[in-house]
Design a protein around this motif. Structure first.
Motif, short mmCIF file in Angstrom:
data_model
loop_
_atom_site.label_atom_id
_atom_site.label_comp_id
_atom_site.label_asym_id
_atom_site.label_seq_id
_atom_site.Cartn_x
_atom_site.Cartn_y
_atom_site.Cartn_z
N THR A 196 29.56 66.41 20.05
CA THR A 196 28.10 66.27 20.00
C THR A 196 27.71 64.90 19.45
O THR A 196 26.83 64.22 20.00
CB THR A 196 27.48 67.38 19.13
OG1 THR A 196 27.78 68.65 19.71
CG2 THR A 196 25.96 67.21 19.05
N LEU A 197 28.35 64.49 18.37
CA LEU A 197 28.03 63.19 17.77
C LEU A 197 28.40 62.05 18.71
O LEU A 197 27.67 61.05 18.80
CB LEU A 197 28.77 63.02 16.44
CG LEU A 197 28.38 63.99 15.32
CD1 LEU A 197 28.97 63.52 13.99
CD2 LEU A 197 26.87 64.14 15.19
N LEU A 198 29.50 62.18 19.42
CA LEU A 198 29.89 61.14 20.37
C LEU A 198 28.86 61.01 21.48
O LEU A 198 28.54 59.90 21.93
CB LEU A 198 31.27 61.43 20.96
CG LEU A 198 31.79 60.39 21.96
CD1 LEU A 198 31.88 59.00 21.33
CD2 LEU A 198 33.15 60.81 22.51
N ARG A 199 28.30 62.12 21.92
CA ARG A 199 27.26 62.07 22.95
C ARG A 199 26.03 61.32 22.44
O ARG A 199 25.42 60.52 23.17
CB ARG A 199 26.87 63.49 23.40
CG ARG A 199 27.83 64.12 24.38
CD ARG A 199 27.21 65.31 25.08
NE ARG A 199 26.85 66.37 24.15
CZ ARG A 199 27.68 67.34 23.77
NH1 ARG A 199 28.92 67.38 24.26
NH2 ARG A 199 27.28 68.27 22.93
N VAL A 200 25.66 61.57 21.20
CA VAL A 200 24.51 60.86 20.62
C VAL A 200 24.81 59.37 20.52
O VAL A 200 23.95 58.53 20.82
CB VAL A 200 24.16 61.44 19.23
CG1 VAL A 200 23.03 60.64 18.59
CG2 VAL A 200 23.77 62.90 19.34
N MET A 201 26.02 59.02 20.10
CA MET A 201 26.42 57.61 20.03
C MET A 201 26.29 56.96 21.40
O MET A 201 25.79 55.83 21.53
CB MET A 201 27.86 57.50 19.52
CG MET A 201 28.05 57.92 18.08
SD MET A 201 29.80 58.16 17.62
CE MET A 201 30.41 56.46 17.76
N ASP A 202 26.74 57.67 22.43
CA ASP A 202 26.63 57.15 23.80
C ASP A 202 25.18 56.94 24.20
O ASP A 202 24.82 55.93 24.81
CB ASP A 202 27.29 58.13 24.78
CG ASP A 202 28.78 57.87 24.96
OD1 ASP A 202 29.18 56.69 24.92
OD2 ASP A 202 29.53 58.83 25.14
N GLU A 203 24.34 57.91 23.88
CA GLU A 203 22.93 57.82 24.25
C GLU A 203 22.25 56.63 23.58
O GLU A 203 21.44 55.93 24.20
CB GLU A 203 22.21 59.12 23.88
CG GLU A 203 22.64 60.31 24.73
CD GLU A 203 22.12 61.63 24.19
OE1 GLU A 203 21.42 61.60 23.15
OE2 GLU A 203 22.42 62.69 24.79
N ILE A 204 22.57 56.41 22.32
CA ILE A 204 22.00 55.27 21.60
C ILE A 204 22.43 53.96 22.26
O ILE A 204 21.62 53.07 22.52
CB ILE A 204 22.41 55.30 20.12
CG1 ILE A 204 21.72 56.48 19.41
CG2 ILE A 204 22.04 53.99 19.42
CD1 ILE A 204 22.18 56.70 17.99
N GLU B 113 20.75 53.17 25.71
CA GLU B 113 19.39 52.65 25.63
C GLU B 113 19.36 51.23 25.07
O GLU B 113 18.61 50.38 25.54
CB GLU B 113 18.53 53.57 24.76
CG GLU B 113 18.18 54.90 25.41
CD GLU B 113 17.28 54.74 26.63
OE1 GLU B 113 16.63 53.69 26.77
OE2 GLU B 113 17.23 55.67 27.44
N LEU B 114 20.19 50.98 24.07
CA LEU B 114 20.15 49.66 23.42
C LEU B 114 20.52 48.54 24.39
O LEU B 114 19.96 47.44 24.30
CB LEU B 114 21.10 49.65 22.22
CG LEU B 114 20.64 50.42 20.98
CD1 LEU B 114 21.72 50.40 19.92
CD2 LEU B 114 19.34 49.83 20.42
N ILE B 115 21.45 48.78 25.30
CA ILE B 115 21.87 47.70 26.20
C ILE B 115 20.79 47.37 27.23
O ILE B 115 20.92 46.38 27.95
CB ILE B 115 23.19 48.04 26.91
CG1 ILE B 115 23.06 49.33 27.73
CG2 ILE B 115 24.33 48.14 25.90
CD1 ILE B 115 24.30 49.62 28.57
N THR B 116 19.74 48.17 27.30
CA THR B 116 18.65 47.85 28.23
C THR B 116 17.67 46.84 27.64
O THR B 116 16.80 46.34 28.36
CB THR B 116 17.88 49.13 28.63
OG1 THR B 116 17.20 49.66 27.48
CG2 THR B 116 18.82 50.18 29.19
#
Length: 218
Positions: free
Chosen positions: A147-155, A158-161
């Motif tokens: 679950t935490l890895l998914r949140v890290m991925d989501e952050i 978005e940041l790279i945009t």
């Protein structure tokens, strides 16, 4: 007459500089204190001392508010960088707290920070989350780790945009590059751990089947 007038001007300017100096010194001290409090809060979070973490983050916020109030009349000092550094550390602590506990991520308006400090702080929080994921893997809490890895991925996604010059984002691109490397290592660690657990389960099942077969034959 001119000499007296110059002395008056010099004294007035000296007083103004002294006021700025005092504001800078107070704000610097408050920002240093805020950074220290945030570091302690993150350490408490990794030890799962959540109440202590929450209290320390609250203290850090008060220090940042004090620093901001002292610097607000002096834009040159306000944007000198040390306030933004403290805000970034504060965002990291608040975001990491939210990620670990499964709360909604804090918004920049809620935290009262500059958006560049917010973005960089979010990236740092995602990177720091790796340490918590590793602790979960060692404890066998794979679902929470995933679950935490998914949140890290989501952050990160978005940041790279935010494709803007560094003058606006204060080095966000470099921070994202570092975060990408952290994500790759964390995903690899999680994959290895999950594979090991699956192999252990398969072996245990095979041994149980053999034992049952031997008992029936006996």
């Amino acid at each position: 007459m001119q000499a007296n007038h110059w002395s008056e001007i010099a004294e007035r300017v000296r007083q103004q500089l002294e006021e700025r100096h005092q504001a800078r010194e107070e704000a610097l001290q408050a920002c240093r204190k805020a950074v220290q409090l945030c570091a302690r809060a993150i350490r408490s979070l990794h030890r799962r001392e959540f109440d202590t973490c929450r209290a320390l983050l609250g203290e850090a916020h008060q220090q940042i508010l004090h620093a901001r109030a002292r610097l607000m009349p002096y834009p040159m000092l306000y944007y000198a960088g040390f306030l933004q550094d403290a805000e970034e550390e504060y965002v990291e602590g608040e975001a990491l707290y939210a990620i670990v506990l499964g709360n909604a991520l804090p918004e920049p308006e809620e935290l009262g920070v500059e958006i560049t400090a917010y973005l960089n702080g979010m990236a740092e929080a995602a990177s720091e989350c790796r340490r918590y994921v590793l602790d979960l893997l060692r404890a066998g809490e794979l679902t929470h780790a995933e679950t935490l890895l998914r949140v890290m991925d989501e952050i990160y996604d978005e940041l790279i945009t935010f494709d803007y010059p560094d003058a606006l984002t204060q080095g966000l691109r470099r921070t994202c590059d570092a975060l990408r490397a952290v994500l790759e290592r964390t995903r690899a660690d999680l994959t290895v751990t999950v594979t090991q657990k699956q192999l252990e389960a398969a072996l245990e099942s095979a041994f149980d089947s053999l034992a049952s077969a031997e008992q029936r034959q006996g």
